[in-house]
Design an enzyme around this catalytic site. Structure first.
Site, PDB file in Angstrom:
ATOM      1  N   SER A  81       0.880  -1.235  -0.069  1.00 48.58           N
ATOM      2  CA  SER A  81       0.216   0.050  -0.095  1.00 48.58           C
ATOM      3  C   SER A  81       0.900   1.089  -0.068  1.00 48.58           C
ATOM      4  CB  SER A  81      -0.846   0.057   1.311  1.00 48.58           C
ATOM      5  OG  SER A  81      -2.129   0.846   0.890  1.00 48.58           O
ATOM      6  N   GLU A  82       0.521   2.042  -0.877  1.00 46.70           N
ATOM      7  CA  GLU A  82       1.718   3.258  -1.372  1.00 46.70           C
ATOM      8  C   GLU A  82       1.868   4.212  -0.103  1.00 46.70           C
ATOM      9  OE1 GLU A  82      -1.081   2.516  -2.958  1.00 46.70           O
ATOM     10  OE2 GLU A  82      -2.037   4.448  -3.461  1.00 46.70           O
ATOM     11  N   ASN A  83       1.131   4.118   1.001  1.00 45.65           N
ATOM     12  CA  ASN A  83       1.325   5.057   2.091  1.00 45.65           C
ATOM     13  C   ASN A  83       2.313   4.424   2.994  1.00 45.65           C
ATOM     14  OD1 ASN A  83      -0.609   3.428   2.670  1.00 45.65           O
ATOM     15  ND2 ASN A  83      -1.027   4.118   4.745  1.00 45.65           N
ATOM     16  N   SER A 132       8.354   4.050  -0.551  1.00 43.72           N
ATOM     17  CA  SER A 132       7.372   3.327  -1.422  1.00 43.72           C
ATOM     18  C   SER A 132       7.255   3.436  -2.895  1.00 43.72           C
ATOM     19  CB  SER A 132       5.962   3.930  -0.591  1.00 43.72           C
ATOM     20  OG  SER A 132       4.980   3.358  -1.035  1.00 43.72           O
TER      21      SER A 132
END
Lengths: 218, 232
Positions: free
Chosen positions: A46-48, A88
């Site tokens: 998840s890119e966070n 990320s």
């Protein structure tokens, strides 16, 4: 019968391969995690800032410091790792993620995608979508075949501001699985009980239809 | 070097109208909530805020938006804030929307002494308008410039008196890059400990990037999308 959102997610899950790192977007793509085929191992990014995202927490065990890119509370699997936003997107831009699944408002037959803005009406921002679609080789769009007004979302060319150009490889909708190749949509599969004619009628862009179009196996 | 200030008032000394700020956080996760509350009290105006999101209507940067303290937002996603959308569509608020990865890298570049870099993100879209394009490995990339700020305000889980920081979970997000890119970087932490208590092997932000550190009075740590499954 046309698929519901879970049906679309279930069909996309069949595209997962053992050992893949996968980024799932907000909405239908998130549901894909519920249908991982047996016998394979995939990790969700998840890119966070998490790799090894687990299911939603049990009631009472949610942690404000542990969320996904949709800002939902999540859990971390054993072996998970947290990182900053720059790292990320190094994973994403550097093509260390094997599959990206995201939603769209429009997809064009050349692979262009629009999903972040309706001028004058809705401006939520692109979030990580532009980085994802510009970098990933394998991009599957999960969406309904038509919008709420009944208009096709598979178009000759996008009318909304673009998120990325010539990047989508496959689309799974409530009606069909469509591949993008040579600037055309290619019909690969139809949803159970859905006819080729229905799919043609719901597709504005150029659709190549082979003699035999199998039904999805779900 | 001791970076400790006594409270949030001291931490934000010198923060004035029309400054450019970076604020860490993703959604409401990892935001410097004590500093934001203090900025509401101070009433500073005309701010340019670089932050991935804009809070929600009644928390985070949403509080500054309600008070019209923000002139311009530089963000990647602003979906959960009705007041933001209203101010933007009416033209009251300037908004620069940037792909999330480019935003993170522009902050990192600002702190790392790299004035600009090429990225594929945004090529062929509105984001690329007016930007230099160059082809590398057969693929077009656009030139994105570094971002810096008068103040970078970050939130960490633990920090020591030297300004070394450790973040928790996904609350890390933009905080480490923004910490690097502030002329003055302020860290608000949940727990402030004496130097030597944090294991140097596990520090995320070295204290060299931090000028002021304080322990926040209170952390609400609001959850934006509480999503749970029932206990078996």
């Amino acid at each position: 019968m046309a698929l519901d959102k879970n049906g679309i997610a279930r069909r996309i899950a069949q595209e997962l391969r053992d050992g893949w790192y996968v980024n799932l977007g907000i909405g239908i793509p998130t549901l894909v995690a519920n249908y991982i085929p047996e016998g394979i191992e995939v990790e969700f990014q998840s890119e966070n800032g998490i790799l090894g995202m687990g299911p939603f927490p049990f009631d009472g065990e949610e942690d404000a410091d542990l969320i996904n890119a949709g800002k939902q509370t999540i859990t971390a699997r054993q072996g998970a790792v947290f990182f900053d936003s720059s790292t990320s997107f190094a994973m994403i831009r550097g093509q260390h993620v094997q599959l990206t699944v995201l939603g769209a408002m429009e997809v064009a037959q050349n692979g262009d995608i629009a999903n972040w803005k309706i001028p004058g009406k809705m401006v939520k921002g692109m979030g990580g979508a532009m980085d994802l679609v510009a970098s990933a080789d394998n991009i599957i769009v999960a969406m309904m075949h038509t919008n709420r007004a009944g208009e096709s979302k598979l178009l000759k060319s996008c009318s909304l501001p673009l998120t990325g150009v010539q990047c989508v490889s496959k689309i799974v909708t409530n009606l069909a699985v469509v591949e993008i190749r040579d600037n055309k949509f290619h019909l690969l599969e139809r949803a159970p009980g859905v006819s080729v004619e229905e799919i043609k009628a719901a597709t504005e862009g150029e659709l190549v239809v082979p003699d035999h179009v199998p039904e999805m196996k779900l | 070097m001791n970076k400790v200030v006594n409270n949030v008032e001291q931490a934000l000394q010198g923060l004035e109208d029309n400054m450019t700020l970076m604020l860490g956080g993703f959604g409401l996760c990892g935001i410097p909530e004590n500093s934001i509350a203090q900025m509401v009290t101070m009433g500073v105006k005309g701010l340019t805020c670089i932050s991935n999101n804009a809070g929600v209507d009644d928390f985070g940067l949403g509080l500054l938006l309600q008070n019209r303290q923000i002139k311009k937002m530089i963000s990647s996603y602003v979906g959960e804030n009705d007041e933001f959308e209203r101010q933007m569509l009416s033209g009251e608020l300037e908004v620069d929307l940037i792909p999330q990865g480019s935003l993170a890298e522009r902050c990192r570049a600002g702190g790392a002494g790299i004035p600009a870099f090429y990225t594929p993100a945004g090529f062929g879209t509105e984001v690329a308008e007016g930007k230099e394009v160059r082809v590398y490995n057969g693929k077009p990339h656009i030139l994105e410039e570094a971002l810096t700020a008068d103040f970078a305000i970050v939130k960490a889980w633990k920090g020591d008196t030297e300004g070394n920081l450790i973040y928790k979970g996904t609350a890390r997000n933009f905080n480490p890059m923004m910490a690097m890119a502030g002329k003055i970087t302020i860290a608000e932490v949940e727990e402030l400990v004496p130097a030597g208590e944090l294991d140097p092997n596990f520090i995320h932000t070295p204290g060299i990037f931090v000028q002021r550190i304080f322990q926040g009075d209170k952390f609400e740590k609001r959850i934006e999308q509480r999503t749970v499954q029932p206990k078996q």
